[in-house]
Structures are given as C-alpha cells and as structure tokens.
Write a protein that holds these residues in place. Sequence first.
Motif, PDB file in Angstrom:
ATOM      1  N   TRP A   1      -5.538 -24.667 -10.831  1.00  0.00           N
ATOM      2  CA  TRP A   1      -6.312 -24.623  -9.600  1.00  0.00           C
ATOM      3  C   TRP A   1      -5.442 -24.477  -8.371  1.00  0.00           C
ATOM      4  O   TRP A   1      -5.941 -24.272  -7.285  1.00  0.00           O
ATOM      5  N   ARG A   2      -4.133 -24.567  -8.507  1.00  0.00           N
ATOM      6  CA  ARG A   2      -3.212 -24.243  -7.407  1.00  0.00           C
ATOM      7  C   ARG A   2      -3.055 -22.737  -7.432  1.00  0.00           C
ATOM      8  O   ARG A   2      -2.665 -22.160  -8.437  1.00  0.00           O
ATOM      9  N   GLN A   3      -3.391 -22.085  -6.339  1.00  0.00           N
ATOM     10  CA  GLN A   3      -3.328 -20.632  -6.292  1.00  0.00           C
ATOM     11  C   GLN A   3      -2.433 -20.184  -5.153  1.00  0.00           C
ATOM     12  O   GLN A   3      -2.454 -20.768  -4.071  1.00  0.00           O
ATOM     13  N   LYS A   4      -1.644 -19.152  -5.405  1.00  0.00           N
ATOM     14  CA  LYS A   4      -0.814 -18.552  -4.375  1.00  0.00           C
ATOM     15  C   LYS A   4      -1.480 -17.252  -3.964  1.00  0.00           C
ATOM     16  O   LYS A   4      -1.719 -16.379  -4.788  1.00  0.00           O
ATOM     17  N   VAL A   5      -1.816 -17.143  -2.671  1.00  0.00           N
ATOM     18  CA  VAL A   5      -2.565 -16.008  -2.150  1.00  0.00           C
ATOM     19  C   VAL A   5      -1.652 -15.155  -1.274  1.00  0.00           C
ATOM     20  O   VAL A   5      -0.935 -15.680  -0.426  1.00  0.00           O
ATOM     21  N   PHE A   6      -1.658 -13.844  -1.514  1.00  0.00           N
ATOM     22  CA  PHE A   6      -0.934 -12.868  -0.691  1.00  0.00           C
ATOM     23  C   PHE A   6      -1.975 -11.918  -0.106  1.00  0.00           C
ATOM     24  O   PHE A   6      -2.734 -11.322  -0.859  1.00  0.00           O
ATOM     25  N   ILE A   7      -2.000 -11.763   1.215  1.00  0.00           N
ATOM     26  CA  ILE A   7      -2.941 -10.837   1.850  1.00  0.00           C
ATOM     27  C   ILE A   7      -2.168  -9.896   2.767  1.00  0.00           C
ATOM     28  O   ILE A   7      -1.433 -10.350   3.638  1.00  0.00           O
ATOM     29  N   LYS A   8      -2.327  -8.585   2.542  1.00  0.00           N
ATOM     30  CA  LYS A   8      -1.784  -7.569   3.440  1.00  0.00           C
ATOM     31  C   LYS A   8      -2.957  -6.978   4.181  1.00  0.00           C
ATOM     32  O   LYS A   8      -3.931  -6.543   3.583  1.00  0.00           O
ATOM     33  N   LEU A   9      -2.873  -6.970   5.505  1.00  0.00           N
ATOM     34  CA  LEU A   9      -3.981  -6.539   6.342  1.00  0.00           C
ATOM     35  C   LEU A   9      -3.972  -5.038   6.586  1.00  0.00           C
ATOM     36  O   LEU A   9      -2.939  -4.386   6.477  1.00  0.00           O
ATOM     37  N   SER A  10      -5.132  -4.518   6.937  1.00  0.00           N
ATOM     38  CA  SER A  10      -5.255  -3.128   7.385  1.00  0.00           C
ATOM     39  C   SER A  10      -6.152  -3.131   8.617  1.00  0.00           C
ATOM     40  O   SER A  10      -6.893  -4.073   8.851  1.00  0.00           O
ATOM     41  N   GLY A  11      -6.057  -2.099   9.427  1.00  0.00           N
ATOM     42  CA  GLY A  11      -6.885  -2.024  10.626  1.00  0.00           C
ATOM     43  C   GLY A  11      -6.028  -2.001  11.867  1.00  0.00           C
ATOM     44  O   GLY A  11      -5.122  -1.186  11.982  1.00  0.00           O
ATOM     45  N   VAL A  12      -6.290  -2.916  12.800  1.00  0.00           N
ATOM     46  CA  VAL A  12      -5.550  -2.952  14.053  1.00  0.00           C
ATOM     47  C   VAL A  12      -4.111  -3.389  13.816  1.00  0.00           C
ATOM     48  O   VAL A  12      -3.818  -4.098  12.863  1.00  0.00           O
ATOM     49  N   LYS A  13      -3.211  -2.937  14.691  1.00  0.00           N
ATOM     50  CA  LYS A  13      -1.793  -3.293  14.556  1.00  0.00           C
ATOM     51  C   LYS A  13      -1.570  -4.787  14.762  1.00  0.00           C
ATOM     52  O   LYS A  13      -0.921  -5.445  13.978  1.00  0.00           O
ATOM     53  N   LYS A  14      -2.108  -5.338  15.872  1.00  0.00           N
ATOM     54  CA  LYS A  14      -1.932  -6.749  16.180  1.00  0.00           C
ATOM     55  C   LYS A  14      -3.202  -7.278  16.844  1.00  0.00           C
ATOM     56  O   LYS A  14      -3.828  -6.594  17.633  1.00  0.00           O
TER      57      LYS A  14
END
Length: 137
Positions: free
Chosen positions: A45-58
């Motif tokens: 149940w311990r999860q490591k999450v990686f998220i790479k965003l798309s859309g606006v620069k900042k």
Amino acid sequence: GICFPCPQEGCPMMGHYADRFPEKLKRIDQKYFLNTAADEPFATWRQKVFIKLSGVKKTRGDINLVYYDTQGNSKEYEVASGDLSQDDVYTEYLDVEINPQNTTKIEFLWNKAVFSLLWARLGAETVNIIHGADGHR
C-alpha cells in the motif's frame, strides 16, 4: 486495525511521514502507527508516484490523485503544490488506504491557484505508480 481509535491530533506515523507529527516527541509512552497491507508483500500500500505534466510551461496550483476501489470507497492524496512546471517530474510516496488489488480507477486532479491564468490548461503526460516489494507498476 486493533490499535484504533487514534488520538484526536491524528495517528503518529513511523517511517516516511513521521515528521508530520512533531508533538509526539513531547510525550512519554507515545504510540506509533505503521500502515501495512494485510498480506505479503506488506509494503503493497506504499506507492511511489511519478507525474510528468503537459500543457502550460509554468503555473501555480496543486496536483492530486483520487483512488477508487471496488466497494465504492475513494480517497484523495496530494502529490504536489505551489509552482508547477511541465519540465519537472513530480515524485511522491503515498501511503494509500485503497488496496491496489481492489483499485478500479485513479483520477488526476489539477487545482489552479486563484491568481493563475484562467485559461491555463494542465494535464498529465505520464503517471507511473510503483507499489509492492517487487516494484509492480
């Protein structure tokens, strides 16, 4: 499940989230809690999450994931907050209360800050979630 109910200020956790409970250092005979799965591997149940965003620069805002299970339960977890950029990969360890074997859906939520550009759009280019002792994805 037999150690509950937790104190009013929350369950002082061991491990990754231990620093969220500074009051525990002021007590004698403090009880600590460690979330585990019911079956092996106990760290499921311990999860490591990686998220790479798309859309606006900042932009500013926060990124949350909502987990849903087969019994209709849901739980929201914050992954990142503040200044967000599509050039960064956001990584967070989550101690989820939704069993990965019973998870039916994981929803990506982005809440933009009040003073952000109203037309700004943001999404997840990739979301990788690793859990379990053997690193299932």
